[in-house]
Design a protein around this motif. Structure first.
Motif, PDB file in Angstrom:
ATOM      1  N   ILE A  75      17.584 -10.674 -50.022  1.00  0.00           N
ATOM      2  CA  ILE A  75      18.513  -9.554 -49.845  1.00  0.00           C
ATOM      3  C   ILE A  75      17.753  -8.278 -49.480  1.00  0.00           C
ATOM      4  N   ILE A 129      26.358 -15.985 -41.730  1.00  0.00           N
ATOM      5  CA  ILE A 129      25.622 -15.875 -42.988  1.00  0.00           C
ATOM      6  C   ILE A 129      26.161 -16.882 -44.002  1.00  0.00           C
ATOM      7  N   ALA A 134      17.068 -21.840 -51.103  1.00  0.00           N
ATOM      8  CA  ALA A 134      17.321 -21.548 -49.694  1.00  0.00           C
ATOM      9  C   ALA A 134      16.538 -22.506 -48.789  1.00  0.00           C
ATOM     10  N   PHE A 172      16.019 -18.233 -43.537  1.00  0.00           N
ATOM     11  CA  PHE A 172      16.574 -17.632 -44.754  1.00  0.00           C
ATOM     12  C   PHE A 172      15.768 -16.373 -45.082  1.00  0.00           C
ATOM     13  N   THR A 204      17.621 -13.206 -54.823  1.00  0.00           N
ATOM     14  CA  THR A 204      18.709 -13.906 -54.131  1.00  0.00           C
ATOM     15  C   THR A 204      18.441 -13.907 -52.626  1.00  0.00           C
ATOM     16  N   HIS A 205      18.667 -15.071 -52.001  1.00  0.00           N
ATOM     17  CA  HIS A 205      18.425 -15.223 -50.564  1.00  0.00           C
ATOM     18  C   HIS A 205      19.726 -15.578 -49.854  1.00  0.00           C
ATOM     19  N   ILE A 206      19.742 -15.348 -48.552  1.00  0.00           N
ATOM     20  CA  ILE A 206      20.852 -15.763 -47.701  1.00  0.00           C
ATOM     21  C   ILE A 206      20.276 -16.529 -46.511  1.00  0.00           C
ATOM     22  N   SER A 266      25.696 -17.877 -48.033  1.00  0.00           N
ATOM     23  CA  SER A 266      25.158 -17.310 -49.260  1.00  0.00           C
ATOM     24  C   SER A 266      25.993 -17.791 -50.443  1.00  0.00           C
ATOM     25  N   PRO A 267      25.497 -17.601 -51.689  1.00  0.00           N
ATOM     26  CA  PRO A 267      24.170 -17.085 -52.048  1.00  0.00           C
ATOM     27  C   PRO A 267      23.250 -18.241 -52.477  1.00  0.00           C
TER      28      PRO A 267
END
Length: 873
Positions: free
Chosen positions: A849, A810, A820, A846, A760-762, A812-813
């Motif tokens: 986590i 930020i 991303a 990006f 998972t990226h933000i 997300s997600p």
């Protein structure tokens, strides 16, 4: 002394009244007076000036249903920024300096209107809500609620809009001006929901309360347009006549009269000659000289209803040439030409080019333009492949000829093009009249038809070409110099055979785009490599065209023709299994011999997914098939890793037979190939991988298959294999092979960050405290950006202070880096927010986590940006 004492008392009272702290009658009267006329009135006047300028600058398009509210033009608002800033300052003073006056809430409402005009929607919403909750003036509260309703509709927040409508419906004593605005806003609400009856009902009520005659006239015109589109001609006629009252603009009157004639006469009258005479009179009327294209366009639509398509097309072509003041109308004319060519003649090529022309007159962000772009996507592909087939077929035929024949064909083409261009130029400059007055005017430079030779560009171009053909590219010189030129021939430039080419490219504007002989000959494929490339393009186009004609254009016979040509001309094409399958479908649809393709697939490609499909024509499909095949795939995958290869193969085969064509088909086939690598020969494994790579469309699976193939290739084969970066693949297949993520990318030495594409990226926007203060609308703009571009992504937005130097926002997600990156590209290209510098946008990034946890500890933003640029930029 008495006079002085009296004056002192007055001054003392005046000074005491200036205080905003003492709530006495005198103080209230003073502050009510000054706040009303010194602040509120001036601010309100400035806002109304800007609103009127928005209306003045807006160009109504009467050929389409008019919008309920005139759209706010951001350019006009920007031009009036100083005026709105002044209004904001005055409203703020009315609040700060006159806190006990009764105009404070009104000034807050003005601040909301200014924020609304400047697209500060969150601030506007807060101001309107504040006025509604604090004001004791019922009319002002109603105004604020109605403005809030319009804002909710703008933002597509229909639940909030419904709640506001319900609340207002229960309110009593709403003033007539507020009722007028409320019903217009309700019409706007129904307009945004495409509820035709709702719009008509709301506008019918609004017109009852209209005080401005021009506004009343405009609403009547909108009602007439909508009734006409509903087929209620009698009502439409009545409202068109009403819209002529109130001294409307001439263009609106023209269209009201024109459309009234349509609903009164054109659909019911049998006297077609009378109707056509009506259009002729409109066309000849000098007052309509800027509306001639409209008259001809409407006449074309009338002739279409009479079923005279050839005349309709002629009129549309004439309308496209007529001058006009509304560029959008030209777009509608070309759009209509495209529609007729598609529906009447199935001429996909002409349709595509007419739609291209339409887009040159309609703005890119216009809903009509977006609809055309969507319609045109398939046609663009069709025309590309048709024209490539025509060109490459011709080139291959010419390539079979000798050099002399090739040169002759190229020369003939250039001469034909030359004659065509000159002819077109002559037609454009044909004199409108040929009477004696034009001949007399020729020498005064006033000839409208350019009959005088030196005023006629086409005649001069023709003369230049004829001179060049006879005498070559010789320099200009006077008669008396010719004798001396005889003795200087060694220094004069020689005429060359390329005279025509040089004339075309430099000296003759009409022939500027004419190709040279050398450039035409260079296009002929004479080497084996060029011939292979030409044939490869033909092979691809025959297949893609056949597929396009079957699925998108629903022209089955033409699809069969192209696919059969493909198989005959290129019997070893890698697209053969799919071509067989498409021919099977096409022949089945037309009642032809489809069984032959079932036999061919079983003989030549027994392991193809298309073979499974034709052998099981009644197999399940759709979403349920995808869900069930996903379960079977997972079971087969687990069996593979348990070493139960025969069981894996059996599960794959049974799944493909029961669900032959789903989104899991290619993954199942690759899993079966992996079984081949475990239980069959190396050569068989290699052969199946190569076939899979050639026929698979999923780039992630192709990348994975290439990585499986690499260890099986020789050094020479590896050198010939086109290198390709690996891309994100299904997580259940990643572990089945070599580590392929970020192949060819170097991680900076000593970096603490790791690559994990599937995590998972933000998305992070980093600002300094001062920049964060300047970009105060950032969160709201991000929410709007998400609702417009990622409505189903369920993105959340928040902010936090990383350290004293950086405040970060930020988003997300994102399920993986690919998602991303998609957001990052869209953000970089399209996101705008007032006060957000471009430098901040460029530095956004990006991050996974896991890496964010490291970043949060080190606080070294630049270190991560170096890592980010190395891998993703």
């Amino acid at each position: 002394m008495r006079r002085f004492s009296g004056l002192a008392v007055v001054i003392f009272i005046f000074i005491g009244a200036c205080s905003s702290e003492r709530n006495t009658f005198t103080n209230r009267a003073f502050h009510n007076l000054t706040s009303h006329f010194n602040a509120y009135y001036l601010a309100d006047s400035k806002i109304k000036d800007v609103e009127n300028q928005v209306k003045t600058n807006y160009k109504e398009d009467f050929t389409q249903v008019l919008p309920v509210f005139i759209p706010i033009d951001s350019a006009t608002i920007q031009q009036n920024k100083e005026k709105l800033d002044s209004a904001r300052e005055l409203s703020s003073k009315a609040i700060d300096w006159h806190r006990i006056s009764k105009w404070v809430d009104d000034s807050y409402y003005l601040l909301g209107k200014i924020d609304y005009l400047q697209a500060h929607q969150d601030d506007a919403q807060n101001a309107f809500k504040y006025v509604n909750s604090t004001s004791k003036d019922k009319d002002l509260r109603h105004q604020a609620l109605i403005s809030l309703l319009q804002l909710y509709v703008d933002r597509g927040e229909y639940e909030n809009a419904n709640f506001t409508i319900d609340y207002l419906s229960k309110e009593t004593e709403i003033s007539d001006p507020n009722r007028y605005t409320l019903f217009r806003t309700l019409a706007y609400y129904y307009e945004s929901r495409s509820d035709q009856n709702g719009v008509i009902g709301a506008l019918d009520r609004a017109v009852e309360y209209a005080e401005d005659k021009k506004e009343e006239s405009r609403i009547n015109f909108i009602l007439a347009q909508r009734y006409q589109r509903e087929g209620l001609d009698a009502l439409a006629y009545d409202y068109y006549r009403r819209s002529l009252d109130g001294n409307p603009p001439y263009e609106q009157s023209f269209f009201a009269t024109l459309y009234a004639q349509q609903v009164a006469e054109l659909n019911a009258s049998k006297d077609l000659k009378r109707v056509r005479n009506y259009y002729d009179d409109l066309y000849k009327d000098p007052k309509n000289k800027d509306l001639k294209d409209v008259v001809i366009y409407e006449r074309a639509l009338f002739e279409e209803k009479q079923g005279d398509i050839p005349l309709t097309l002629d009129l549309l072509h004439q309308a496209a040439k007529e001058p006009g003041t509304n560029p959008r109308l030209k777009g509608y004319i070309y759009q209509k030409l495209a529609e007729l060519n598609l529906s009447e003649f199935k001429d996909f090529r002409a349709t595509k080019y007419y739609l291209d022309s339409a887009l040159t007159f309609i703005k890119e962000d216009d809903p009509v333009a977006l609809a055309i772009q969507e319609q045109k996507a398939t046609l663009d592909q069709y025309v590309f492949h048709v024209e490539r087939i025509q060109l490459n077929d011709s080139l291959l035929k010419v390539a079979e000829m000798g050099p002399e024949a090739q040169i002759m064909i190229a020369q003939n083409f250039i001469e034909a093009e030359e004659e065509r261009l000159v002819k077109e130029a002559q037609e454009k400059s044909q004199p409108k009249t040929t009477n004696i007055f034009d001949n007399l005017l020729a020498f005064s430079g006033k000839d409208s038809g350019s009959s005088f030779y030196f005023d006629n560009g086409a005649a001069m171009q023709q003369g230049a070409i004829e001179f060049n053909r006879v005498w070559g590219n010789r320099p200009l010189q006077d008669n008396w110099r010719r004798r001396s030129a005889i003795f200087q021939t060694s220094t004069q430039p020689e005429p060359t055979q390329g005279g025509r080419d040089s004339l075309a490219s430099g000296e003759n504007p009409i022939l500027a785009g004419l190709p040279t002989l050398e450039s035409l000959l260079a296009k002929i494929p004479n080497t084996p490599e060029q011939l292979d490339q030409t044939n490869s393009q033909l092979e691809e186009s025959y297949f893609e065209l056949g597929k396009l004609l079957y699925f998108d254009l629903e022209e089955t016979d033409q699809s069969i023709e192209n696919l059969e040509t493909l198989i005959i001309r290129y019997p070893n094409t890698i697209k053969k299994p799919e071509a067989y399958y498409l021919l099977y479908l096409g022949q089945k649809d037309t009642g032809g011999n489809f069984e032959q393709y079932v036999g061919r697939l079983n003989r030549e490609y027994p392991e193809s997914q298309y073979t499974f499909s034709v052998n099981n024509p009644d197999a399940a499909s759709g979403n349920l098939a995808y869900v069930e095949s996903s379960k079977r795939y997972e079971e087969a995958y687990n069996a593979y890793y348990a070493g139960e290869y025969q069981k894996t193969r059996q599960l794959v085969k049974s799944t493909l037979e029961e669900f032959p064509l789903t989104r899991n088909t290619e993954k199942l086939l690759l899993l079966d190939i992996m079984v081949t690598g475990k239980i069959e020969s190396r050569e068989r494994f290699k052969e199946r991988l190569e076939t899979f790579i050639q026929n698979t469309k999923d780039e992630s699976l192709v990348s994975l298959a290439r990585n499986m193939l690499r260890p099986l290739l020789s050094t020479e084969e590896l050198a010939a294999l086109a290198p390709k970066d690996s891309v994100n693949v299904d997580s259940t297949l990643v572990n089945a092979n070599l580590e392929t993520e970020n192949q060819g990318k170097e991680i900076p030495a000593g970096s603490p960050y790791k690559v994990n594409e599937s995590q998972t990226h933000i998305f992070v926007i980093a600002l300094s405290p001062s920049e964060s203060e300047t970009a105060k609308n950032l969160l709201g703009d991000l929410e709007n950006f998400h609702s417009k571009n990622f409505p189903n992504a369920r993105l959340r937005t928040g902010n936090m202070n990383m350290n004293q130097e950086n405040a970060i926002f930020i988003i997300s997600p994102f399920s993986n880096s690919e998602k991303a990156k998609e957001y990052y590209l869209k953000f970089s290209e399209e996101f705008k927010s007032e006060g957000l510098p471009e430098e901040i946008k460029r530095n956004a990034f990006f991050i996974s986590i896991e890496n964010f946890q490291i970043l949060n500890k080190t606080k070294n933003m630049e270190e991560y940006r170096t890592f980010f640029r190395s891998l993703y930029q």
